[in-house]
Design a protein around this motif. Structure first.
Motif: not given
Length: 58
Positions: A36, A38-39, A43
């Motif tokens: 999470w 990293t995402r 983003f």
């Protein structure tokens, strides 16, 4: 002091809390939090880059 220095800490805390609400074991919590984190970082980087390009070239 810039507010952007607090962003990595906030990112870490949000990722850990979100992962801990879904899993009970620490190995799964840390794996989920890393994913999470990293995402969210990718983003936010993409949005920042997009805004930078828009402000520079338009």
């Amino acid at each position: 002091m810039s507010i952007y220095w607090d962003l990595p800490v906030l990112l870490l805390i949000v990722s850990l809390v979100y992962a801990a609400t879904r899993h009970d074991r620490w190995d799964r919590i840390l794996r989920e939090a890393l994913g999470w984190g990293t995402r969210i970082a990718v983003f936010l980087t993409a949005i920042g880059l997009g805004l930078y390009l828009l402000s520079t070239y338009l």
